[in-house]
Every structure is written in structure tokens, then in C-alpha cells.
Design an enzyme around this catalytic site. Structure first.
Site, PDB file in Angstrom:
ATOM      1  N   ARG A  26      32.132  68.747 -20.928  1.00  0.00           N
ATOM      2  CA  ARG A  26      30.958  69.360 -21.583  1.00  0.00           C
ATOM      3  C   ARG A  26      29.710  68.506 -21.445  1.00  0.00           C
ATOM      4  O   ARG A  26      28.588  68.988 -21.563  1.00  0.00           O
ATOM      5  CB  ARG A  26      31.236  69.572 -23.070  1.00  0.00           C
ATOM      6  CG  ARG A  26      32.408  70.486 -23.386  1.00  0.00           C
ATOM      7  CD  ARG A  26      32.762  70.386 -24.852  1.00  0.00           C
ATOM      8  NE  ARG A  26      33.126  69.007 -25.204  1.00  0.00           N
ATOM      9  CZ  ARG A  26      33.215  68.564 -26.462  1.00  0.00           C
ATOM     10  NH1 ARG A  26      32.944  69.367 -27.479  1.00  0.00           N
ATOM     11  NH2 ARG A  26      33.572  67.303 -26.704  1.00  0.00           N
ATOM     12  N   ARG A  63       4.841  52.199 -16.286  1.00  0.00           N
ATOM     13  CA  ARG A  63       4.094  52.184 -17.550  1.00  0.00           C
ATOM     14  C   ARG A  63       4.147  50.781 -18.151  1.00  0.00           C
ATOM     15  O   ARG A  63       5.200  50.164 -18.214  1.00  0.00           O
ATOM     16  CB  ARG A  63       4.667  53.198 -18.538  1.00  0.00           C
ATOM     17  CG  ARG A  63       4.592  54.658 -18.071  1.00  0.00           C
ATOM     18  CD  ARG A  63       5.132  55.591 -19.158  1.00  0.00           C
ATOM     19  NE  ARG A  63       5.258  56.970 -18.722  1.00  0.00           N
ATOM     20  CZ  ARG A  63       4.356  57.929 -18.926  1.00  0.00           C
ATOM     21  NH1 ARG A  63       3.236  57.623 -19.574  1.00  0.00           N
ATOM     22  NH2 ARG A  63       4.561  59.160 -18.512  1.00  0.00           N
ATOM     23  N   HIS A  66       2.684  47.064 -22.234  1.00  0.00           N
ATOM     24  CA  HIS A  66       1.986  47.459 -23.451  1.00  0.00           C
ATOM     25  C   HIS A  66       2.436  46.625 -24.641  1.00  0.00           C
ATOM     26  O   HIS A  66       3.607  46.232 -24.737  1.00  0.00           O
ATOM     27  CB  HIS A  66       2.244  48.936 -23.738  1.00  0.00           C
ATOM     28  CG  HIS A  66       1.718  49.852 -22.675  1.00  0.00           C
ATOM     29  ND1 HIS A  66       2.231  51.107 -22.446  1.00  0.00           N
ATOM     30  CD2 HIS A  66       0.711  49.678 -21.766  1.00  0.00           C
ATOM     31  CE1 HIS A  66       1.561  51.680 -21.449  1.00  0.00           C
ATOM     32  NE2 HIS A  66       0.641  50.843 -21.014  1.00  0.00           N
ATOM     33  N   LYS A  76       9.754  47.547 -31.923  1.00  0.00           N
ATOM     34  CA  LYS A  76      10.228  48.779 -31.292  1.00  0.00           C
ATOM     35  C   LYS A  76      11.731  48.718 -31.028  1.00  0.00           C
ATOM     36  O   LYS A  76      12.288  47.646 -30.776  1.00  0.00           O
ATOM     37  CB  LYS A  76       9.508  49.001 -29.959  1.00  0.00           C
ATOM     38  CG  LYS A  76       7.992  49.091 -30.069  1.00  0.00           C
ATOM     39  CD  LYS A  76       7.340  49.177 -28.690  1.00  0.00           C
ATOM     40  CE  LYS A  76       5.820  49.201 -28.799  1.00  0.00           C
ATOM     41  NZ  LYS A  76       5.176  49.244 -27.462  1.00  0.00           N
ATOM     42  N   TYR A 136      10.966  55.862 -28.221  1.00  0.00           N
ATOM     43  CA  TYR A 136      10.507  54.686 -28.952  1.00  0.00           C
ATOM     44  C   TYR A 136      10.646  54.939 -30.451  1.00  0.00           C
ATOM     45  O   TYR A 136      10.066  55.896 -30.980  1.00  0.00           O
ATOM     46  CB  TYR A 136       9.032  54.394 -28.676  1.00  0.00           C
ATOM     47  CG  TYR A 136       8.668  54.213 -27.231  1.00  0.00           C
ATOM     48  CD1 TYR A 136       8.439  52.942 -26.715  1.00  0.00           C
ATOM     49  CD2 TYR A 136       8.519  55.311 -26.383  1.00  0.00           C
ATOM     50  CE1 TYR A 136       8.083  52.772 -25.380  1.00  0.00           C
ATOM     51  CE2 TYR A 136       8.159  55.155 -25.059  1.00  0.00           C
ATOM     52  CZ  TYR A 136       7.945  53.878 -24.565  1.00  0.00           C
ATOM     53  OH  TYR A 136       7.592  53.718 -23.252  1.00  0.00           O
ATOM     54  N   GLU A 147      -4.030  49.123 -29.508  1.00  0.00           N
ATOM     55  CA  GLU A 147      -3.132  49.015 -28.360  1.00  0.00           C
ATOM     56  C   GLU A 147      -3.741  48.163 -27.249  1.00  0.00           C
ATOM     57  O   GLU A 147      -4.923  48.258 -26.947  1.00  0.00           O
ATOM     58  CB  GLU A 147      -2.765  50.397 -27.849  1.00  0.00           C
ATOM     59  CG  GLU A 147      -1.904  51.186 -28.830  1.00  0.00           C
ATOM     60  CD  GLU A 147      -0.690  50.422 -29.292  1.00  0.00           C
ATOM     61  OE1 GLU A 147       0.136  50.037 -28.434  1.00  0.00           O
ATOM     62  OE2 GLU A 147      -0.554  50.193 -30.508  1.00  0.00           O
ATOM     63  N   ARG A 172      -5.749  52.908 -17.242  1.00  0.00           N
ATOM     64  CA  ARG A 172      -5.708  51.818 -18.227  1.00  0.00           C
ATOM     65  C   ARG A 172      -4.844  50.669 -17.731  1.00  0.00           C
ATOM     66  O   ARG A 172      -5.236  49.497 -17.815  1.00  0.00           O
ATOM     67  CB  ARG A 172      -5.171  52.347 -19.551  1.00  0.00           C
ATOM     68  CG  ARG A 172      -4.868  51.273 -20.586  1.00  0.00           C
ATOM     69  CD  ARG A 172      -3.952  51.816 -21.655  1.00  0.00           C
ATOM     70  NE  ARG A 172      -3.537  50.779 -22.580  1.00  0.00           N
ATOM     71  CZ  ARG A 172      -2.509  50.925 -23.427  1.00  0.00           C
ATOM     72  NH1 ARG A 172      -1.813  52.040 -23.457  1.00  0.00           N
ATOM     73  NH2 ARG A 172      -2.173  49.936 -24.235  1.00  0.00           N
ATOM     74  N   ASP A 173      -3.668  50.985 -17.188  1.00  0.00           N
ATOM     75  CA  ASP A 173      -2.766  49.932 -16.727  1.00  0.00           C
ATOM     76  C   ASP A 173      -3.276  49.269 -15.454  1.00  0.00           C
ATOM     77  O   ASP A 173      -3.104  48.064 -15.244  1.00  0.00           O
ATOM     78  CB  ASP A 173      -1.364  50.491 -16.515  1.00  0.00           C
ATOM     79  CG  ASP A 173      -0.680  50.862 -17.827  1.00  0.00           C
ATOM     80  OD1 ASP A 173      -1.176  50.442 -18.899  1.00  0.00           O
ATOM     81  OD2 ASP A 173       0.337  51.582 -17.793  1.00  0.00           O
TER      82      ASP A 173
END
Length: 203
Positions: A26, A63, A66, A76, A136, A147, A172-173
Site C-alpha cells: 500500500r 535553497r 538561510h 527548526k 519545517y 530572515e 535573494r540567494d
């Protein structure tokens, strides 16, 4: 139920939790967070949860790195229920015994592995499959002006990004400072401030 495997990471205060995964025709079932295992490893249960978020990323999306200005800071608890990512934790706490060090871990829906990320430790990931989802669980809500980001392509950090993938990043990154630049600009949290914030997370 089998025991959760706990691994203390090289970054001070960070942990990896690998729960048992039960599979049949399943699908599968697992519990990425189990309070008994977390408490045994860290000496306390997970922080009071203020925010739960997730993102979905195509293969090759990068990503991070951060983190949140401290104070207020954010701890986190992160896992990937679908897809697969190469996850990076980077110690950004000035004065930490592991400042500037990183840990790389693959997490995905087949192993249900989770990571505890202390306040002041940066987080980044590279999606290794289409539609990778990262969840998160956080100690504080999202406040845009708090941030911060550090470049994951900083050669001084030397994160082991697969050469065959061309990383897709946000603007931004792409424009984030290197670790040295962020430190020079006073953007990095201190280890002492991060520890103080963490001590206040538990009533």
C-alpha cells in the site's frame, strides 16, 4: 516498534533522527518525530511549535543558506516526506566551537530521516528529484525582515554540490554574501545569543 536511530552531528547541538519505516504493497508509514527519542538525545522535548511550513522543489533547485537574525532566532525540525534532497547544516554562530563547519545529509521520503537545527545554524538543500517536499517545524513564525542568507556557493565553505547539476537559485540567494562578508557586516548571530534564545524556548 523499532527504536529511532539517533546521530549527533558534528555541528554543536544538531542531531539527525532516522525512524523505522514500515513498507507494504500500500505504501509506507513512519513517524519522523518521536518525543521519547528526541528527549533522550537532547535532554528536553521539541520546542513549542509556532509555525509549520513546507516547500516543493524541482530537481536541481538549491535553497539557502538561510537563517534568522538572533534575537529572535528560530530553531527548526526538518524532514523530507516526498522526493529526495541533499541537506546542509552550516554553523553560523560566531564564537561556536564548530563555527563555519557544515554537515551534509541526504534525506527523503524513503528513509523519513529528520534533522534538528539549533538557533543560529544555517540551512540549505539541493533537490535531487522533482517535486521534493521539505517540511519545517519551527519555534517562531516567519518575519521577512528577520530572515538572512549566506551564499551556498561560497568557496570558503566548499559545500559538495554535485557537478552534474546546474543549481537553480532565487535572486535573494544569488546575491547573498559570503560567510566572511556576512561576518564583516555584523549579520551573523553570536553563539552566546543563540544559546540564550534556545534556553528561553522551553517554559
Amino acid at each position: 516498534m523499532s527504536a529511532v536511530q539517533v546521530h549527533k552531528l558534528g555541528i554543536e547541538g544538531a542531531f539527525e533522527f532516522t525512524p523505522p519505516v514500515y513498507k507494504d504493497d500500500r505504501g509506507l508509514f513512519s513517524s519522523p518525530y518521536q518525543e521519547a527519542a528526541f528527549t533522550e538525545a537532547t535532554g528536553r522535548p521539541l520546542f513549542p511549535v509556532k509555525d509549520i511550513s513546507h516547500n516543493l522543489s524541482a530537481r536541481g533547485v538549491l535553497r539557502g543558506i538561510h537563517y534568522t537574525a538572533t534575537p529572535p532566532g528560530r530553531a527548526k525540525y526538518v524532514y523530507c516526506p516526498y522526493g529526495r534532497v541533499k541537506d546542509f547544516l552550516i554553523d553560523l554562530r560566531v564564537g561556536s566551537p564548530t563555527f563555519g563547519q557544515w554537515e551534509a545529509t541526504e534525506i527523503g521520503g524513503d528513509d523519513c530521516r529528520a534533522l534538528y537545527i539549533p538557533v543560529g545554524v544555517g540551512h540549505a538543500f539541493l533537490s535531487l528529484a522533482d517535486d521534493s517536499m521539505v517540511v519545517y517545524v519551527m519555534s517562531e513564525g516567519y518575519v521577512p525582515e528577520n530572515e538572512r542568507a549566506v551564499s551556498p556557493l561560497d568557496p570558503e565553505l566548499g559545500l559538495p554540490l554535485p557537478a552534474e547539476l546546474t543549481a537553480a537559485q532565487s535572486q535573494r540567494d544569488l546575491s547573498a554574501p559570503t560567510l566572511a562578508e556576512a561576518r564583516e557586516q555584523g549579520l551573523l548571530p553570536t553563539y552566546e545569543a543563540c544559546r540564550e534564545v534556545e534556553a528561553q524556548l522551553w517554559p
